[in-house]
Write a protein that holds these residues in place. Structure first.
Motif, PDB file in Angstrom:
ATOM      1  N   ASP A   1       0.853  -1.178   0.000  1.00 12.06           N
ATOM      2  CA  ASP A   1       0.000   0.000   0.000  1.00 12.06           C
ATOM      3  C   ASP A   1       0.892   1.232   0.000  1.00 12.06           C
ATOM      4  O   ASP A   1       1.926   1.281   0.687  1.00 12.06           O
ATOM      5  N   TYR A   2       0.497   2.213  -0.779  1.00 11.56           N
ATOM      6  CA  TYR A   2       1.246   3.476  -0.824  1.00 11.56           C
ATOM      7  C   TYR A   2       0.225   4.607  -0.868  1.00 11.56           C
ATOM      8  O   TYR A   2      -0.603   4.671  -1.773  1.00 11.56           O
ATOM      9  N   PHE A   3       0.285   5.489   0.127  1.00  6.30           N
ATOM     10  CA  PHE A   3      -0.691   6.562   0.251  1.00  6.30           C
ATOM     11  C   PHE A   3      -0.035   7.918  -0.018  1.00  6.30           C
ATOM     12  O   PHE A   3       1.188   8.060   0.070  1.00  6.30           O
ATOM     13  N   THR A   4      -0.859   8.907  -0.351  1.00  9.09           N
ATOM     14  CA  THR A   4      -0.334  10.232  -0.667  1.00  9.09           C
ATOM     15  C   THR A   4      -0.823  11.268   0.340  1.00  9.09           C
ATOM     16  O   THR A   4      -1.862  11.101   0.983  1.00  9.09           O
ATOM     17  N   SER A   5      -0.052  12.350   0.455  1.00 10.03           N
ATOM     18  CA  SER A   5      -0.392  13.407   1.410  1.00 10.03           C
ATOM     19  C   SER A   5       0.161  14.734   0.926  1.00 10.03           C
ATOM     20  O   SER A   5       1.095  14.787   0.122  1.00 10.03           O
ATOM     21  N   HIS A   6      -0.414  15.801   1.420  1.00 11.45           N
ATOM     22  CA  HIS A   6       0.154  17.128   1.235  1.00 11.45           C
ATOM     23  C   HIS A   6      -0.444  18.058   2.288  1.00 11.45           C
ATOM     24  O   HIS A   6      -1.420  17.711   2.949  1.00 11.45           O
ATOM     25  N   GLU A   7       0.165  19.218   2.450  1.00 16.32           N
ATOM     26  CA  GLU A   7      -0.402  20.202   3.362  1.00 16.32           C
ATOM     27  C   GLU A   7      -1.684  20.744   2.749  1.00 16.32           C
ATOM     28  O   GLU A   7      -1.692  21.203   1.597  1.00 16.32           O
ATOM     29  N   GLY A   8      -2.773  20.710   3.507  1.00 11.98           N
ATOM     30  CA  GLY A   8      -4.063  21.176   2.998  1.00 11.98           C
ATOM     31  C   GLY A   8      -4.152  22.692   3.043  1.00 11.98           C
ATOM     32  O   GLY A   8      -4.965  23.248   3.792  1.00 11.98           O
ATOM     33  N   LEU A   9      -3.344  23.337   2.238  1.00 11.55           N
ATOM     34  CA  LEU A   9      -3.172  24.779   2.323  1.00 11.55           C
ATOM     35  C   LEU A   9      -4.191  25.555   1.479  1.00 11.55           C
ATOM     36  O   LEU A   9      -4.778  26.531   1.931  1.00 11.55           O
ATOM     37  N   MET A  10      -4.416  25.103   0.236  1.00  9.43           N
ATOM     38  CA  MET A  10      -5.269  25.821  -0.716  1.00  9.43           C
ATOM     39  C   MET A  10      -6.709  25.331  -0.574  1.00  9.43           C
ATOM     40  O   MET A  10      -7.121  24.354  -1.196  1.00  9.43           O
ATOM     41  N   LEU A  11      -7.480  25.996   0.245  1.00  9.80           N
ATOM     42  CA  LEU A  11      -8.811  25.495   0.584  1.00  9.80           C
ATOM     43  C   LEU A  11      -9.772  25.493  -0.597  1.00  9.80           C
ATOM     44  O   LEU A  11     -10.677  24.650  -0.661  1.00  9.80           O
ATOM     45  N   GLU A  12      -9.607  26.394  -1.543  1.00  9.79           N
ATOM     46  CA  GLU A  12     -10.455  26.359  -2.736  1.00  9.79           C
ATOM     47  C   GLU A  12     -10.238  25.050  -3.493  1.00  9.79           C
ATOM     48  O   GLU A  12     -11.192  24.419  -3.974  1.00  9.79           O
TER      49      GLU A  12
END
Length: 468
Positions: free
Chosen positions: A228-239
């Motif tokens: 399994d390989y999951f992705t992530s990022h900072e949820g910065l751009m709320l639009e």
């Protein structure tokens, strides 16, 4: 759909010159398929719940700020390969599964401390808008105006990156039956080469034994063939995040990534980012640093996870080697004294609190490998002493060969080496060998703790710092 975040103050907001164009882009994003599925997100939640129980270890790593140009086979494979090798090394020492989460396929936006910066040009010094990441504006001085079309580009580059990751893993890239085939040739450290060969030999011997006694299962879903390989990022751009949020019979999910996190600048209790993430079922990361008071941390947890769901929140601590001893115990005690005790995954980010300026190269940021190791090992020790557990590590690294952005490690990079191959447009990253150094140190320290050998854990740290 929950749009209540729009009534709150948006930290790190981007001012687009053409709001009508922004609305048009957001409307297009709303019609596009999600980048991940809610089923995958639920699977990550289950695995993080195991990490909260001490039955799995979270390895979350990748670029500080992705660029659109990183969407190519060579760089994607390099990151995958490095993460697979690191997870294998950690599994070998920890004797538990590793939850692999990449900072990839969406980590295109970066918070900045100031909206503008002063740059040198042939005409002299000039004040320009800060580079906010490829999904906002460009690094070139004539591309600094925020462009909403970049949000669409971010979606399609993320989709292309994810597509290649999935097809690569489905093609046997992570097959444990042949660990010796995983490329290790460009690693110059003989010590790292020997350590990996030892682990690969042990795995091969174990699998040979399993096959000999007829206990080796086969089939496309076999955990020995893929991961399994999951992705992530900072949820910065709320639009962007809101446009990719979908309501399903199982709940509301942000389908831009499997998990997003709140940064040090976007975790305000009454802010728009906290309001947004509390309305989605994705696991949520929360950066915890020197500016957060212990009871403030509990208040944010109450807001984001009011039903105390295990694995819902990953606490990403980032203090710096000089401050962790004074600050981490208080945060652990606050959580352990609340109803959130045992529900969170504590994850150490030993990178962000240890950023310094190069002494010989003006304008270059760097990090000392010794400080990174010191903070990481201190986190392991403090959690054990407080009756808690460190459930993961969060690293900024690159799979590209020969990058020189952090000092020290088995390559023994010095300040004078930094300019040789400094590529980051944001924060300095561990290179390939330094990342493997961290994996082996983690593996050895966790193994020593697992066996109750505290003296061995201290020896690992002394040995690691001896390579500086």
């Amino acid at each position: 759909m929950n749009e209540s975040w729009r009534q709150r103050t948006v930290a790190q907001n981007v001012n687009y010159p053409d709001e009508e164009q922004l609305n048009s882009v957001v409307d297009q994003l709303k019609t596009l398929p999600g980048l991940v599925s809610h089923v995958e997100i639920e699977r990550l939640r289950e695995q993080l719940a195991k990490a909260a129980d001490g039955k799995a270890f979270l390895l979350q790593c990748g670029d500080c700020a992705e660029l659109f140009s990183y969407c190519n086979p060579a760089q994607i494979e390099a990151k995958l390969k490095l993460m697979l090798i690191m997870s294998l090394v950690i599994i070998y020492g920890a004797r538990m599964p590793v939850v692999r989460v990449g900072r990839i396929a969406g980590q295109y936006a970066k918070p900045r401390s100031k909206p503008t910066e002063i740059v040198d040009t042939p005409e002299g010094k000039r004040e320009v808008l800060s580079f906010r990441g490829d999904n906002v504006n460009g690094i070139a001085l004539d591309e600094r105006q925020p462009d909403p079309q970049r949000l669409l580009l971010a979606y399609f580059y993320s989709a292309a990156t994810l597509n290649y990751i999935r097809s690569t893993l489905a093609s046997g890239f992570a097959d444990l039956h042949a660990p010796h085939l995983w490329s290790f040739q460009h690693v110059r450290s003989e010590r790292l080469q020997a350590e990996f060969e030892r682990i690969a030999d042990a795995i091969t011997d174990s699998l040979d034994f399993i096959r000999t006694v007829g206990a080796d299962p086969t089939g496309d879903s076999n955990v020995l063939n893929t991961v399994d390989y999951f992705t992530s990022h900072e949820g910065l751009m709320l639009e962007y995040e809101s446009a990719l949020t979908r309501e399903t019979p199982a709940g509301v999910y942000d389908l831009s990534a499997h998990t997003v996190w709140l940064g040090d600048r976007t975790r305000q209790l009454d802010g728009a980012h906290v309001e947004f993430v509390r309305g989605i079922r994705n696991p949520i990361g929360i950066k915890v640093g020197p500016s957060m008071e212990p009871m403030e941390l509990v208040a944010v947890l109450d807001r984001v996870n009011p039903t105390y769901e295990k694995g819902r929140v990953v606490l990403i601590s980032r203090y710096g080697a000089a401050k962790i001893e004074a600050l981490l115990p208080g945060h652990i005690r606050a959580v352990n004294s609340s109803p959130h005790a045992g529900t969170v995954v504590w994850c150490c980010d030993p990178m962000h609190g240890n950023t310094i300026q190069s002494e010989t190269h003006a304008g270059l940021k760097t990090r000392l490998f010794s400080n990174i190791v010191t903070e990481l090992v201190a986190a392991l020790r403090i959690h054990a002493a407080e009756g808690s557990r460190l459930g993961g590590v969060h690293l900024e690294l690159t799979g590209d060969v020969g990058v020189t952005e952090c000092m020290g490690g088995s390559m023994q990079l010095s300040d004078s080496d930094l300019a040789r191959n400094y590529q980051s447009h944001c924060d300095p990253r561990l290179n390939y060998e330094q990342s493997l150094d961290i994996a082996f140190i983690l593996s050895e320290v966790i193994r020593a703790q697992r066996l109750g050998r505290t003296d061995d854990a201290s020896a690992v740290l002394i040995n690691a710092l001896g390579h500086e």
